[in-house]
Design an enzyme around this catalytic site. Structure first.
Site, mmCIF file in Angstrom:
data_model
loop_
_atom_site.group_PDB
_atom_site.id
_atom_site.type_symbol
_atom_site.label_atom_id
_atom_site.label_comp_id
_atom_site.label_asym_id
_atom_site.label_seq_id
_atom_site.Cartn_x
_atom_site.Cartn_y
_atom_site.Cartn_z
ATOM 1 C CD GLU A 12 43.364 24.063 18.043
ATOM 2 O OE1 GLU A 12 43.355 22.600 18.043
ATOM 3 O OE2 GLU A 12 42.341 24.645 18.601
ATOM 4 C CG HIS A 44 42.955 30.377 27.407
ATOM 5 N ND1 HIS A 44 42.981 29.097 28.104
ATOM 6 C CD2 HIS A 44 41.831 30.201 26.554
ATOM 7 C CE1 HIS A 44 42.331 28.494 27.568
ATOM 8 N NE2 HIS A 44 41.337 28.870 26.688
#
Ligand SMILES: Cc1ncc(C[n+]2csc(CCOP(=O)(O)OP(=O)(O)O)c2C)c(N)n1
Length: 756
Positions: free
Chosen positions: A489, A558
């Site tokens: 990321e 999440h």
């Protein structure tokens, strides 16, 4: 389909690694004079090293009171000195072209002085005039002298935080940049520039230039995650050519106090790291970083490799900083006088001065004259800078955003070749398509419009992304513009920043906003700040698409709604569309915007349908949408919570006869507080609905902005329906208790109407 099948291979064998050269350079200037190095270049190298040392000696003298550039001048700011390391900055930067790029570090005075000086020396008369930004008379040599004087002055002025500094005093010495000569910025986050350097290299290659990037970093930075992610990114096999980046590790043996050898790593030479990333071990080499010619030789060879498509390269330049990490560091706590003495005997300036004399380029007294002249030039620059004005406090916002758009694509980027016709999304009988398809359509149209728009992230290519948003784009535009990355990321965002700075318009995907936390340095310290810290110099046209969710039992890592995390960094724009229509129009605008935009999609809206015109339209950032007009109270919500609020408004009307107005800011930064305030001035009541936990959520911020504007017309305190202050739980009962529902909104609305 994929290029390579991964068949099993379980045959016995051994993996071998090649040899890494160490200190290949054993020559002296006299051996290579007029061949590899002409006398002029030798003089330039020596002069530049003198400037760097004078510049940093001046800092020492200002700190201990021996030098005052002006009686009342107080020097503040960081004091990371590179005295002892000058050969690395000078040898490396002398080996690149003026149009090549560098990224630099908190210890980057030398890089800044060298990049400017060598670029100016190689500029034509016309280029020098352009760099100076004014018409100067005289010969090229005279103009160059003026430019060098200005360069040294603007460097010191930035160190002092003055308006005349390269970054208008926004960045200071630790963040100095001059994009006109390819200096893409010093970085005070250790390793922070690695992604930027690799991204710039990727852009240089994709844009068809043969520019190379030098990523100047310390030994400490090579232990940081962003270095590893970026090195891996630069070596990805899917790039036809290794990216043209040279990692120049200024290995001064210590991070702050941590010793890489014998303490914080398990290896002796950092060059060994190269073996981890590509089959050529990144052409890694250990270089004598105390010898300017050794560095010049190694970087020249590295740059040639990189320019010819055989990068990246990793150079471990062994050197030493004479002072502590900064001037307040008691260095004798962690190293010995004997060690210092041994390195000082290799002093790069004494060493090269001797070589210059030995080669007959200068006499001893001429070297001394040069040293004194360089000292005097720096002192004069400091006196001028100390007397120059500080930035006007009224200009504090200048440089934060470009606030410009790419309204017209330059001719050379309008020609877009496609492999397959662009996918068409079939409208239903009412002209509706799904939110996910509206986003894909926006990407498709913008990629058709401008070849600089590229898309990358985890699984976005063949697979179409975790949520199938980008399906079909690879087939249309090919892997040159749509490609997968490793699970990195930080490198995804970092490379996109570098690529955006030098000419591409990347759109990158971070699968879940929860994962943006792994890239938070790149988002909050780099994307958000690089423009401002460099005095507004670069445009950073970058879109980071990401998603929020919840409601599917994915629990704490999440399902978060972290929009308030990204709104907290001035320099970012933040968009959170609630409908397919808004998503398409806003994404197209975000891609054309010249500033970094975080574009937050909602997983639970992907299949929602909405009327989306086939004809081109854009929606400006910072303009709220009133979904439903009403007079009794204002409900303000964004993203999925608009749907929840509209349902609540329907129930309020049908069951309780309450007429709610529903306003969606659509973009959180910039936020249309005025439209929200106008609604609240009309209704007298505001209920905010937000999927994030209440503490520190963006709704709290809107509440503050609204009460400032509407205090007199508020009939009751502003209320917020938010998630509980817990991580999103998994169990269906807990999860549905946590996410604001229409019933909760209805309940709170009635409470609000009963107050005041
Ligand atoms: C990510 C990060 N961690 C810690 C620091 C504090 N810090 C500043 S410089 C430094 C040492 C960096 O070492 P190195 O990369 O070898 O560069 P050098 O200072 O030796 O030039 C540290 C730990 C920081 N600025 N950024």
């Amino acid at each position: 389909m994929r290029e390579v099948d991964v068949f099993p291979d379980m045959s016995p064998g051994e993996l071998s690694f090649g040899k890494i050269p160490k200190c290949r350079w054993q020559k002296r200037l006299k051996d290579v004079l007029d061949e590899m190095v002409n006398p002029q270049l030798a003089l330039e190298m020596l002069e530049t090293m003198f400037w760097i040392r004078s510049f940093e000696n001046l800092i020492v003298e200002m700190r201990d009171g021996r030098f005052k550039p002006r009686e009342d001048f107080q020097f503040v700011g960081a004091t990371h000195l590179s005295i002892g390391q000058e050969a690395v900055a000078v040898g490396a930067i002398a080996a690149i072209r003026p149009d090549d790029y560098i990224t630099s570090t908190h210890r980057g005075h030398g890089h800044a002085i060298a990049k400017g000086a060598f670029a100016l020396r190689r500029m034509s008369e016309e280029e020098l005039r352009r760099w100076l930004g004014r018409d100067v008379s005289g010969t090229r040599e005279e103009i160059l002298e003026t430019a060098i004087e200005e360069h040294l002055y603007r460097t010191v002025a930035e160190l002092f935080g003055k308006e005349d500094g390269y970054c208008r005093g926004r960045g200071g010495g630790m963040h100095i940049a001059d994009f006109r000569v390819g200096h893409l910025g010093a970085n005070a986050i250790v390793g922070g520039s690695c992604g930027i350097a690799v991204g710039a290299a990727m852009a240089a290659w994709k844009l068809g230039t043969d520019r190379v990037v030098l990523c100047m970093i310390g030994d400490g930075a090579t232990q940081n995650g962003i270095f590893h992610e970026s090195a891996n990114f630069a070596c990805m096999a899917q790039f036809e050519r290794g990216l043209p980046v040279v990692f120049v590790v200024e290995n001064n043996q210590y991070a702050m106090t941590g010793q890489h050898y014998g303490e914080v790593t398990g290896i002796d030479y950092l060059a060994r790291r190269g073996a981890a990333y590509d089959m050529h071990m990144m052409h890694a080499e250990v270089v004598n970083g105390m010898d300017v010619l050794a560095v010049y030789d190694a970087v020249s060879r590295a740059v040639e490799l990189a320019r010819n498509g055989d990068g990246p390269v990793l150079l471990d330049c062994e050197c030493y900083r004479y002072y502590g990490h900064s001037l307040s560091d008691q260095r004798m706590k962690y190293r010995t006088a004997e060690e210092e003495e041994a390195w000082r005997r290799l002093d790069p300036i004494d060493n090269f001065s001797k070589q210059v004399i030995e080669a007959g380029v200068l006499t001893e007294s001429e070297v001394e004259e040069m040293r004194q002249r360089c000292d005097e030039q720096i002192r004069q620059a400091a006196i001028k800078a100390a007397n120059a004005p500080y930035p006007d406090p009224a200009t504090i916002y200048e440089g934060l955003f470009s606030n410009t758009m790419c309204d017209e694509v330059p001719e050379k980027y309008r020609h877009v070749s496609v492999i397959r016709r662009a996918r068409k999304f079939q409208r239903d009988s009412e002209g509706r398509i799904m939110y996910r398809h509206a986003i894909c359509e926006a990407l498709m149209e913008e990629m058709m419009r401008d070849s600089r728009v590229i898309l990358y992230g985890e699984d976005v290519a063949d697979y179409g992304g975790a949520f199938m948003v980008t399906a079909g784009l690879l087939e249309t535009f090919g892997r040159g513009r749509v490609f997968n990355t490793a699970i990195s990321e930080a490198a995804i965002v970092g490379t996109a920043i570098g690529a955006a700075m030098v000419g591409l318009r990347p759109v990158v995907e971070i699968m879940y906003i929860d994962f943006i936390l792994l890239a938070m340095d790149q988002v909050g310290n780099q994307a958000a700040k690089m423009k401002y810290m460099s005095g507004g110099q670069p445009k950073i046209p970058l879109v980071i698409r990401t998603t929020i969710g919840g409601g599917r039992g994915y629990a704490g890592q999440h399902s978060q709604s972290l929009e308030a995390v990204v709104t907290h960094f001035p320099g970012l724009k933040v968009v959170a569309p609630a409908t397919a229509y808004d998503a398409k129009g806003l994404l197209k605008t975000a891609i054309r915007d010249d500033d970094p935009v975080i574009f937050i999609e909602h997983q639970m809206l992907y299949t929602n349908k909405d009327v989306v015109p086939e004809d081109e339209y854009l929606i400006p950032l910072g303009v709220a949408r009133i979904h439903r007009e009403g007079k009794d109270l204002t409900i303000c919500a964004w993203s999925k919570m608009v749907e929840v609020s509209l349902e609540a408004a329907r129930i309020l009307e049908e069951q309780y006869g309450i007429d709610a107005e529903v306003v969606d800011p659509r973009t959180l930064i910039p936020c249309d507080y005025e439209t929200i305030a106008a609604s609240v001035n009309k209704t007298g009541r505001l209920l905010l609905v937000c999927q994030a936990p209440e503490t520190g959520c963006f709704a709290e911020h809107i509440a503050y902005q609204t009460q400032r504007r509407c205090f007199k017309s508020l009939k009751a305190p502003i209320q917020i329906v938010a998630a509980h202050n817990v991580p999103p739980p998994m169990s269906p009962t807990l999860e549905s208790e946590n996410i604001p529902s229409p019933a909760k909104v209805v309940h709170k609305a009635i409470e609000l109407l009963n107050e005041g």
